[in-house]
Design an enzyme around this catalytic site. Structure first.
Site, PDB file in Angstrom:
ATOM      1  N   TYR A 110       1.712  -4.681  11.777  1.00 52.98           N
ATOM      2  CA  TYR A 110       1.570  -3.088  11.526  1.00 52.98           C
ATOM      3  C   TYR A 110       2.346  -2.442  12.564  1.00 52.98           C
ATOM      4  O   TYR A 110       3.388  -1.462  11.874  1.00 52.98           O
ATOM      5  CB  TYR A 110       0.226  -2.646  11.584  1.00 52.98           C
ATOM      6  N   HIS A 118       0.866  -1.220   0.030  1.00 58.02           N
ATOM      7  CA  HIS A 118      -0.032   0.088   0.071  1.00 58.02           C
ATOM      8  C   HIS A 118       0.711   1.085   0.050  1.00 58.02           C
ATOM      9  O   HIS A 118       0.609   2.153   0.784  1.00 58.02           O
ATOM     10  CB  HIS A 118      -0.982   0.039   1.191  1.00 58.02           C
ATOM     11  N   ASN A 164     -10.268  -2.648   2.831  1.00 55.78           N
ATOM     12  CA  ASN A 164      -9.961  -2.632   1.375  1.00 55.78           C
ATOM     13  C   ASN A 164     -11.241  -2.470   0.717  1.00 55.78           C
ATOM     14  O   ASN A 164     -12.305  -2.557   1.436  1.00 55.78           O
ATOM     15  CB  ASN A 164      -9.621  -4.049   0.949  1.00 55.78           C
ATOM     16  N   HIS A 195      -3.405   0.799  12.470  1.00 55.94           N
ATOM     17  CA  HIS A 195      -3.151  -0.378  13.034  1.00 55.94           C
ATOM     18  C   HIS A 195      -4.440  -0.869  13.449  1.00 55.94           C
ATOM     19  O   HIS A 195      -5.138  -0.441  13.996  1.00 55.94           O
ATOM     20  CB  HIS A 195      -2.102  -0.224  14.303  1.00 55.94           C
TER      21      HIS A 195
HETATM   22  C1  HEM Z   1      -7.884  -8.270   5.509  1.00 58.48           C
HETATM   23  C2  HEM Z   1      -6.744  -8.330   5.099  1.00 58.48           C
HETATM   24  C3  HEM Z   1      -5.987  -6.873   5.043  1.00 58.48           C
HETATM   25  C4  HEM Z   1      -6.406  -5.467   4.485  1.00 58.48           C
HETATM   26  C5  HEM Z   1      -7.709  -5.276   4.622  1.00 58.48           C
HETATM   27  C6  HEM Z   1      -5.206  -5.045   4.833  1.00 58.48           C
HETATM   28  C7  HEM Z   1      -5.278  -3.470   4.602  1.00 58.48           C
HETATM   29  C8  HEM Z   1      -4.082  -2.558   4.546  1.00 58.48           C
HETATM   30  C9  HEM Z   1      -4.231  -1.231   4.237  1.00 58.48           C
HETATM   31  C10 HEM Z   1      -5.533  -0.412   3.844  1.00 58.48           C
HETATM   32  C11 HEM Z   1      -2.965  -0.698   4.254  1.00 58.48           C
HETATM   33  C12 HEM Z   1      -2.688   0.739   4.099  1.00 58.48           C
HETATM   34  C13 HEM Z   1      -2.943   1.474   5.362  1.00 58.48           C
HETATM   35  C14 HEM Z   1      -2.227   2.739   5.002  1.00 58.48           C
HETATM   36  O1  HEM Z   1      -3.020   3.503   4.187  1.00 58.48           O
HETATM   37  O2  HEM Z   1      -1.365   3.426   5.433  1.00 58.48           O
HETATM   38  C15 HEM Z   1      -2.305  -1.654   4.816  1.00 58.48           C
HETATM   39  C16 HEM Z   1      -0.934  -1.537   4.958  1.00 58.48           C
HETATM   40  C17 HEM Z   1      -0.159  -2.772   5.533  1.00 58.48           C
HETATM   41  N1  HEM Z   1      -0.605  -3.945   5.737  1.00 58.48           N
HETATM   42 FE1  HEM Z   1      -2.397  -4.842   5.432  1.00 58.48          FE
HETATM   43  N2  HEM Z   1      -4.104  -5.768   5.192  1.00 58.48           N
HETATM   44  C18 HEM Z   1      -4.693  -6.848   5.186  1.00 58.48           C
HETATM   45  C19 HEM Z   1      -3.642  -7.835   5.396  1.00 58.48           C
HETATM   46  C20 HEM Z   1      -2.346  -7.844   6.012  1.00 58.48           C
HETATM   47  C21 HEM Z   1      -1.735  -8.791   6.401  1.00 58.48           C
HETATM   48  C22 HEM Z   1      -1.999 -10.147   6.704  1.00 58.48           C
HETATM   49  C23 HEM Z   1      -0.724  -8.348   6.951  1.00 58.48           C
HETATM   50  C24 HEM Z   1       0.741  -8.897   7.428  1.00 58.48           C
HETATM   51  C25 HEM Z   1       0.760  -9.939   8.033  1.00 58.48           C
HETATM   52  C26 HEM Z   1      -0.479  -6.925   6.439  1.00 58.48           C
HETATM   53  C27 HEM Z   1       0.520  -5.955   6.735  1.00 58.48           C
HETATM   54  C28 HEM Z   1       0.391  -4.807   6.249  1.00 58.48           C
HETATM   55  C29 HEM Z   1       1.477  -3.790   6.222  1.00 58.48           C
HETATM   56  C30 HEM Z   1       3.060  -4.223   6.944  1.00 58.48           C
HETATM   57  C31 HEM Z   1       1.265  -2.690   5.831  1.00 58.48           C
HETATM   58  C32 HEM Z   1       2.085  -1.278   5.910  1.00 58.48           C
HETATM   59  C33 HEM Z   1       1.613  -0.516   6.926  1.00 58.48           C
HETATM   60  C34 HEM Z   1       2.480   0.586   7.223  1.00 58.48           C
HETATM   61  O3  HEM Z   1       3.826   0.832   6.565  1.00 58.48           O
HETATM   62  O4  HEM Z   1       2.166   1.702   7.987  1.00 58.48           O
HETATM   63  N3  HEM Z   1      -1.727  -6.596   5.928  1.00 58.48           N
HETATM   64  N4  HEM Z   1      -2.923  -2.951   4.880  1.00 58.48           N
END
Ligand code: HEM
Length: 956
Positions: free
Chosen positions: A418, A131, A203, A395
């Site tokens: 997160y 993202h 999402n 988060h």
């Molecule tokens: C239902 C499943 C998921 C959804 C809806 C989702 C949604 C999101 C969204 C919207 C962001 C962007 C946040 C922003 O705008 O700063 C994000 C970032 C991220 N997501 Fe997910 N995600 C999902 C699953 C996962 C999983 C399973 C992991 C890890 C095990 C993960 C790890 C991350 C990481 C590391 C970021 C970057 C956060 C940052 O750098 O601040 N996500 N996710």
């Protein structure tokens, strides 16, 4: 001398009409300069930095501990009139290094050079690992109070206003990639509530690729560019992605959504958002409800068509980012309603046979309607992209009392991930103190020190208990606003690396999605799969993908196989028998047109009467008028003055939702007659159109209109030609008189009522989407006024239609007569009713279905056990029988559960059992629920008998 080239002629005429100071900024036009127009010469008088533009704001000025500072936000980053160092020392020169003579070597003692270059050298931080590319806005969330019965969260109580910051994103591309790629979109909302920060990190697709977070690194490695050449950027059309999703068939559902029009949204403002996981809400009495969160856009759900998406990637890679910012600046504030689907919190955490802990599942809205709980309005653009959009840290573990998590294994991994990633991305553990991340409620933690600590703590005892700091800080209880985890019973189990059996069905939900699509949406899906798989090099990957498609639907598979030139395999699993969910289709419905972009093409030779009025009408309708001319500048003077925003050189057709021709705009000087829109066809064939036959239903973007099913839409999807063949061309001066002069016509365009379909009420339309479907259909556009639709005062909790179905006096006979869906639900409802009777403070205890069993709990359990028995006899898994027994014996340890015969003999059956009117009313209700199944069983019973709600002869 006359100019032969029409473009140059137009340019000269415009230049001649330019007046001194003529180009004043116009209301509602995106990209307006700030409050003061700059002078051509470099200013010489020192002055304070300019304030942000009217559409912009930064984070609220609160201290790191959530205290409002009252500081002027514009002064928080820069203040004073003179350039200084970071240490506030005024500077007299910032263009020349300190040297030993003008041609001499630069001196090491130049502290200004050192500081300036040092800081620049460290301006970049790591982009998000996923993202990375996004756009954000500030806004407010107004709650209706309808969720107050299921949650004690303060931000969902009645008429509460909560500031929010929302970031939209793509998943795969890097920070500088394009917006209109085929990908999932992030929809993350930070609520600055009075009880602390709550983040809903969702999402635009309600299901996810994987069921367990341990696979997240793998799916992202597969989707990101190949590690050897780092291509392709921001897309899934490559071997590693398809290799992964075909080997992990749990990804099938999400991939199908990606290949649908949802993968290429028209605008962030026109996307749904989903919390994806099932969450647990807790009310003031401690009763829990499982929920799924939904964001419903006021503007409806619309998409690009693939050719437009690709062209837009080239001509405006910032298309979505610009669209969001422009709409807000123009006053068309985007809005979404937050809604929830509610489910009883049962031990097996399933609803209608759907495992609620499996994030690759959705619950169709027809089974559990989305119930509105509040309204989100975005009305301010960030004033600094880096400080706000880039540094915001969401988060899923940012929770408030009343909202809790479930044991979804994907959610569990996210709860860890997160914070972990943000330590690297934001350089240490103190990122909650960054202005955009600061809570607006008091912070009183015992976290200390670390990189970039900005708080100056007092006291000597950041530990508990202590006596040296007077025992501060104290612990709260649930009654004083503490977040207390719900004491959910964990089933006895052994440690294993396994998924539950219920996670094994990977095809029935994708099949439901496919069956729910309209013909044009299916065409687009077939085209997307054919394109994406056609970009893969490996034959094995394509063949495996076709096998997956065969298991969704043989026709889908056959169409894609034809495009790939491969044989279509047979399904390897029986095709699921599922009903379509009309709510999943984007087709149907009429929506407001706020923020749509209208190009008004003018020329110096044309009849420009009325152009200003047209601009005003477009603005009044909350749309964005952009004047396009052969060259830039200003036409006319005084009140009739028209400023040009785009020229033939800077405008591209994909930028506009519709085009208006004012008069006879000149031909583009560089136009190639045979195929270029700038070389308009001969005047005779230019088509004056009426709003009744054209307007939005022919607008280029998206597939959400029924009229987009027509030959034009098919042509466009099959033949990637010039998209301007699908433009709506309205000629202001050539149109019939009423159209030209009547503001009503304009209003009808603005309200999206252009087709006959739109004139019908929303409820008459087939495939009407739930959620935003205002009762006056597209007529209820709100412009820049806050949109407010009062929802019902009370939330209808799923299960309030709870019932024990007893078509016969005999429990076993009743269970044996039920259809599989009812049978599955009855297990859960029997358990809910039992808890309503036996657990103090449990919900639904006043429901008549609960009250009629009062004093006959054992009989109720017997009924539940008979139902479970018929359920499991067909080889289905069940946890409800065990829960019924556990719950019952927890309160009545003295007794077992007798047979119905024994209960009858002991006088332990409720008095109403055997009442003919009662059993007949249940047969009638069952006929209503599934006429096909029950009509042959109860042929003589009408479908419209009201429920008979008998009373018990015992009290609690
Ligand atoms: C239902 C499943 C998921 C959804 C809806 C989702 C949604 C999101 C969204 C919207 C962001 C962007 C946040 C922003 O705008 O700063 C994000 C970032 C991220 N997501 Fe997910 N995600 C999902 C699953 C996962 C999983 C399973 C992991 C890890 C095990 C993960 C790890 C991350 C990481 C590391 C970021 C970057 C956060 C940052 O750098 O601040 N996500 N996710």
């Amino acid at each position: 001398m006359s100019e032969a080239n029409p473009l140059k002629r137009a340019a000269r005429k415009i230049t001649n009409s330019l007046q001194d100071n003529g180009a004043t900024p116009e209301e509602g036009i995106p990209g307006r300069p700030g409050p003061e127009s700059p002078s051509v010469a470099e200013p010489t008088e020192p002055r304070d930095p300019l304030p942000p533009k009217p559409d912009q704001s930064g984070p609220d000025t609160v201290s790191p501990t959530g205290q409002p500072t009252g500081a002027d936000q514009a002064r928080m980053a820069q203040s004073g009139s003179y350039l200084t160092t970071a240490q506030s020392t005024r500077l007299y020169d910032t263009d020349h290094s300190l040297k030993a003579g003008p041609r001499g070597p630069v001196l090491l003692q130049d502290h200004h050079l050192r500081e300036k270059v040092m800081h620049f050298d460290h301006e970049r931080i790591p982009e998000r690992v996923v993202h990375a590319r996004g756009a954000a806005a500030h806004g407010v969330f107004q709650s209706y109070g309808t969720a107050a019965s299921v949650t004690k969260a303060a931000f969902l109580s009645e008429d509460k206003e909560t500031p929010v910051f929302v970031r939209f994103s793509t998943v795969l591309g890097s920070r500088g990639s394009s917006d209109t790629v085929r990908d999932t979109r992030g929809f993350a909302t930070k609520f600055y509530t009075s009880e602390g920060v709550f983040d809903l990190v969702g999402n635009n697709i309600p299901v996810f690729f994987i069921q367990d977070a341990i696979k997240f690194p793998d799916v992202i490695h597969a989707g990101k560019p190949h590690p050897d050449r780092e291509i392709p950027q921001a897309q899934s059309a490559h071997d590693t992605f398809w290799d992964f999703v075909t080997l992990h068939t749990e990804a099938t559902h999400h991939t199908l959504w990606n290949m649908s029009d949802r993968g290429i949204p028209r605008s962030y403002r026109m996307m749904e958002g989903f919390g994806v996981h099932t969450f647990r809400l807790v009310n003031a009495e401690g009763a829990t409800t499982l929920v799924k969160f939904h964001w419903k856009p006021k503007l409806g759900v619309h998409s690009l068509v693939w050719e437009e998406a690709q062209i837009t990637n080239g001509v405006d890679p910032d298309f979505h980012r610009r669209d969001l910012a422009d709409a807000i600046e123009a006053g068309a504030h985007p809005q979404w309603e937050l809604g929830i689907q509610t489910f009883p919190d049962t031990p097996d955490q399933t609803f209608e046979g759907i495992d609620l802990l499996d994030p690759t599942n959705l619950v169709p809205e027809e089974l559990a309607p989305v119930q509105p709980v509040g309204l989100l309005t975005l009305m301010r653009n960030p004033s600094n992209f880096f400080a706000e959009t880039e540094q915001v840290a969401f988060h899923v573990g940012h929770l408030v009392p009343g909202v809790d998590v479930t044991d979804d294994p994907l959610l569990a991994g996210r709860l860890f991930s997160y914070l972990d990633t943000q330590i690297t991305r934001l350089g240490g553990p103190n990122f909650p103190q960054l202005p955009i991340n600061r809570p607006h409620a008091p912070v009183n933690d015992m976290l200390r020190d670390g990189m970039h600590q900005t708080a100056v703590h007092r006291g000597v005892a950041p530990y508990r208990p202590n006596s040296l700091d007077g025992g501060c800080p104290f612990l709260a209880g649930a009654d004083t606003g503490a977040f207390v985890e719900t004491p959910v019973r964990v089933p006895e189990a052994a440690k294993v690396r396994e998924a539950p059996e219920s996670f094994a069905d990977h095809f029935s939900q994708p099949r439901r999605f496919w069956l729910s699509m309209s013909p044009i949406e299916r065409e687009h899906i077939i085209a997307a799969y054919t394109f994406e798989l056609g970009k893969c090099y490996e034959q094995a990957v394509k063949e495996r993908a076709l096998q997956v498609l065969a298991n969704i639907d043989p026709n889908l598979c056959a169409e894609v196989a034809t495009g790939l030139g491969l044989p279509a395999p047979q399904p390897t699993v029986p095709l699921a028998e599922v009903e379509a969910s009309p709510a999943l289709s984007q087709v149907g419905g009429t929506w407001p047109t706020d923020g749509r972009v209208i190009g008004i093409v003018i020329g110096p030779d044309g009849d420009l009467r009325g152009v200003s009025a047209v601009r005003e009408a477009v603005l009044d309708a909350s749309m964005v008028p952009l004047v396009v001319a052969p060259a830039g500048g200003v036409f006319g003077s005084g009140e009739g003055m028209v400023t040009v925003q785009r020229t033939y050189a800077t405008a591209r057709s994909v930028e506009f939702d519709a085009i208006l021709l004012a008069g006879t705009p000149g031909v583009g000087g560089d136009a190639y007659g045979a195929r270029d829109a700038k070389a308009f066809p001969a005047p005779r064939s230019r088509r004056p159109v009426t709003p009744a036959s054209d307007c939005w239903c022919r607008r280029p973007f998206g597939t959400a209109r029924p009229s987009a099913r027509g030959p034009a839409a098919r042509r466009s999807s099959k033949h990637p030609g010039c998209p301007s063949t699908r433009r709506a061309w309205w000629s202001v001066t050539q149109a019939p008189a009423p159209w030209r002069s009547s503001p009503v016509c304009w209003a009808s365009i603005a309200r999206g009522t252009g087709s006959g379909l739109c004139e019908r009420s929303a409820s008459e339309r087939p495939g009407r989407r739930p959620g935003f479907a205002p009762d006056t259909a597209g007529l209820s556009y709100a412009g820049s006024r806050p949109f407010r639709r009062r929802p019902p005062r009370r939330l209808v909790t799923q299960g309030m239609t709870m019932q024990t179905f007893l078509p016969f006096p005999d429990f076993a006979a009743s269970a044996a007569a039920l259809d599989p869906r009812r049978l599955g639900k009855q297990r859960v409802e029997a358990l809910q009713l039992l808890r309503g009777l036996m657990v103090p403070g449990y919900g639904w205890r006043h429901h008549p279905a609960v009250r009629m069993w009062t004093g006959y709990e054992e009989a109720l359990v017997r009924y539940g056990l008979e139902v479970c028995c018929v359920w499991t006899a067909a080889g289905r898994a069940d946890t409800c029988a065990g829960s019924l027994m556990t719950d019952f014996t927890a309160h009545r340890a003295d007794v077992g559960v007798r047979t119905q015969e024994r209960l009858a003999a002991d006088g332990e059956l409720p008095p109403w059992l055997g009442n003919p009117a009662f059993h007949r009313s249940h047969r009638s209700a069952l006929r209503r629920k599934d006429p096909g199944f029950y009509a042959p069983l109860f042929p003589d019973v009408p479908e419209d008998l009201p429920y008979v709600w008998p009373a018990s002869d015992r009290s609690r």
